[in-house]
Design an enzyme around this catalytic site. Structure first.
Site, mmCIF file in Angstrom:
data_model
loop_
_atom_site.group_PDB
_atom_site.id
_atom_site.type_symbol
_atom_site.label_atom_id
_atom_site.label_comp_id
_atom_site.label_asym_id
_atom_site.label_seq_id
_atom_site.Cartn_x
_atom_site.Cartn_y
_atom_site.Cartn_z
ATOM 1 N N LEU A 33 7.731 -3.087 4.004
ATOM 2 C CA LEU A 33 8.604 -1.691 4.867
ATOM 3 C C LEU A 33 10.734 -2.682 4.562
ATOM 4 O O LEU A 33 10.128 -3.457 6.145
ATOM 5 C CB LEU A 33 8.844 -0.941 6.302
ATOM 6 C CG LEU A 33 6.922 -0.026 6.091
ATOM 7 C CD1 LEU A 33 7.189 0.308 7.375
ATOM 8 C CD2 LEU A 33 6.850 0.798 4.680
ATOM 9 N N HIS A 37 13.384 2.085 3.393
ATOM 10 C CA HIS A 37 11.575 3.004 3.506
ATOM 11 C C HIS A 37 11.915 3.997 4.774
ATOM 12 O O HIS A 37 11.658 5.044 4.928
ATOM 13 C CB HIS A 37 10.776 2.473 3.737
ATOM 14 C CG HIS A 37 10.051 1.351 3.294
ATOM 15 N ND1 HIS A 37 10.193 0.723 2.671
ATOM 16 C CD2 HIS A 37 8.868 1.798 2.117
ATOM 17 C CE1 HIS A 37 9.258 -0.212 1.509
ATOM 18 N NE2 HIS A 37 8.871 0.875 0.631
ATOM 19 N N GLN A 61 -1.569 1.469 -9.699
ATOM 20 C CA GLN A 61 -0.089 1.508 -10.412
ATOM 21 C C GLN A 61 0.401 0.179 -10.552
ATOM 22 O O GLN A 61 1.256 0.148 -11.131
ATOM 23 C CB GLN A 61 0.487 2.517 -9.603
ATOM 24 C CG GLN A 61 0.827 1.780 -8.376
ATOM 25 C CD GLN A 61 2.065 2.399 -7.086
ATOM 26 O OE1 GLN A 61 1.375 3.385 -6.900
ATOM 27 N NE2 GLN A 61 2.982 1.987 -7.277
ATOM 28 N N LYS A 151 15.847 5.016 -5.241
ATOM 29 C CA LYS A 151 15.639 3.781 -6.580
ATOM 30 C C LYS A 151 14.559 4.492 -7.961
ATOM 31 O O LYS A 151 14.981 4.027 -8.798
ATOM 32 C CB LYS A 151 15.479 2.778 -5.720
ATOM 33 C CG LYS A 151 15.905 1.581 -5.992
ATOM 34 C CD LYS A 151 16.037 0.163 -5.135
ATOM 35 C CE LYS A 151 14.352 0.011 -5.758
ATOM 36 N NZ LYS A 151 13.568 -0.412 -6.530
ATOM 37 N N ASP A 152 13.955 4.799 -7.402
ATOM 38 C CA ASP A 152 12.545 4.956 -8.114
ATOM 39 C C ASP A 152 12.472 5.736 -8.719
ATOM 40 O O ASP A 152 11.724 7.398 -8.527
ATOM 41 C CB ASP A 152 11.096 4.121 -7.762
ATOM 42 C CG ASP A 152 11.100 2.997 -6.805
ATOM 43 O OD1 ASP A 152 10.819 2.024 -7.829
ATOM 44 O OD2 ASP A 152 10.501 3.307 -5.198
ATOM 45 N N LEU A 186 17.727 -1.759 -1.968
ATOM 46 C CA LEU A 186 16.747 -2.613 -0.749
ATOM 47 C C LEU A 186 15.565 -3.042 -1.804
ATOM 48 O O LEU A 186 14.993 -1.937 -2.523
ATOM 49 C CB LEU A 186 16.680 -2.283 0.371
ATOM 50 C CG LEU A 186 17.868 -2.522 1.229
ATOM 51 C CD1 LEU A 186 17.530 -1.740 2.673
ATOM 52 C CD2 LEU A 186 18.633 -3.848 1.329
ATOM 53 N N ARG A 189 10.172 -5.979 -3.366
ATOM 54 C CA ARG A 189 9.703 -7.068 -3.950
ATOM 55 C C ARG A 189 11.069 -8.059 -4.038
ATOM 56 O O ARG A 189 11.594 -9.038 -4.637
ATOM 57 C CB ARG A 189 10.128 -7.216 -5.701
ATOM 58 C CG ARG A 189 8.360 -5.927 -5.995
ATOM 59 C CD ARG A 189 8.090 -5.949 -7.725
ATOM 60 N NE ARG A 189 6.982 -5.138 -7.533
ATOM 61 C CZ ARG A 189 6.555 -4.149 -7.464
ATOM 62 N NH1 ARG A 189 7.385 -2.693 -7.649
ATOM 63 N NH2 ARG A 189 5.030 -3.916 -7.604
#
Ligand code: PAF
Length: 282
Positions: A33, A37, A61, A151-152, A186, A189
């Site tokens: 995290l 998050h 996934q 972000k996603d 952020l 990865r």
């Protein structure tokens, strides 16, 4: 904060909370995290009496050759950060609890249309894995609301569509991207980046900002995207896609005003994604 690993304990605990009339918010994560998050936990905390986070590195996934094995597992640090952020309950199951029959035999949720192109093109099966595990977590936790990061962007659109299509009574809250001081979004990865790669990584956001400014002042879309692509390559990034879509991810038309720039690019073995919303001129 309690950590539960098994489904029946989770159900029992949440049934008690529901009987007390508490509103339940879900924050699904894969752990490791960061402040992005914690922004999800803060958004959940503002909206519900019970905040349930989940940590599960979902094998369904990840594609062949992706970073499933390397994905950082940092449960103890994550527990401390969640507790400090005001999370009430952590559900951290193992793979056998979630997929007792194995991955091949697993019933899946497949969301059409919005999964096509962008990350859906370069990561075949990825969104089926996300939709399946998120659908399962929705069923296990039965939250009133769930928080996901912007972000996603495509993932958020997929989850909104899943909830709408399955008539799930869950409010989906999109939480703005949290960025480092130099603009890099952020991501768990980012930890894979070498110091040199980390120094180049903010070019992804910088390129999106330049593109937004050009497009908002009426520049031609394909020429601008071609410039942006070349800028990314010049900075040592290997673009996977750089696209302008309407904010619901449908193709841009002359009538589109609210739009989004979406990009994915590789720096060495690390794949970064980012996006920026914009308003196109009349
Ligand atoms: O965004 C993530 O971390 C994951 O895709 C999610 C939503 C937790 C599903 O595994």
């Amino acid at each position: 904060m309690r950590t539960l690993r098994d489904i029946s304990a989770l159900r029992e605990t949440l049934n008690d909370a529901r009987r007390r009339g508490e509103r339940i918010a879900l924050v699904p994560t894969m752990g490791n995290l960061h402040d992005g998050h914690l922004a999800l936990v803060a958004a959940a905390r503002q909206r519900a009496e019970r905040v349930v986070a989940t940590i599960f590195v979902n094998p369904l996934q990840f594609g062949a050759g992706e970073d499933l094995d390397a994905y950082p597992r940092t449960l103890e640090e994550d527990q401390s950060r969640l507790e400090a952020a005001g999370c009430d309950l952590l559900f951290a199951p193992d793979t056998a609890a979630i997929y007792p029959r194995g991955l091949e035999a697993q019933t899946r949720i497949v969301v059409p249309e919005v999964t096509e192109g962008l990350c859906g093109a370069s990561r075949p099966g990825h969104f089926d894995g996300v939709s399946t595990v998120v659908g399962m977590l929705f069923n296990l936790v039965q939250p009133d609301l769930a928080c996901f990061g912007e972000k996603d962007y495509q993932q958020l659109a997929v989850i909104r569509r899943l909830v709408a299509d399955l008539h799930l009574p869950i409010e989906i809250v999109g939480v703005p991207i949290v960025r480092a001081a130099d603009g890099l979004a952020l991501s768990s990865r980012n930890g894979y980046l070498s110091p040199e790669q980390r120094a180049s990584a903010p070019r992804l956001y910088a390129t999106l900002c330049q593109l937004r400014d050009r497009l908002e002042s009426g520049a031609d879309t394909s020429t601008s995207l071609a410039h942006g692509w070349a800028d990314l390559q010049a900075a040592g990034l290997d673009p996977d896609y750089l696209e302008l879509r309407a904010s619901d991810l449908s193709p841009v038309t002359d009538a589109t005003r609210e739009a989004v720039l979406l990009a994915a690019a590789r720096l060495g073995a690390t794949r970064l994604i980012d996006n920026l919303t914009l308003t196109l001129p009349h």
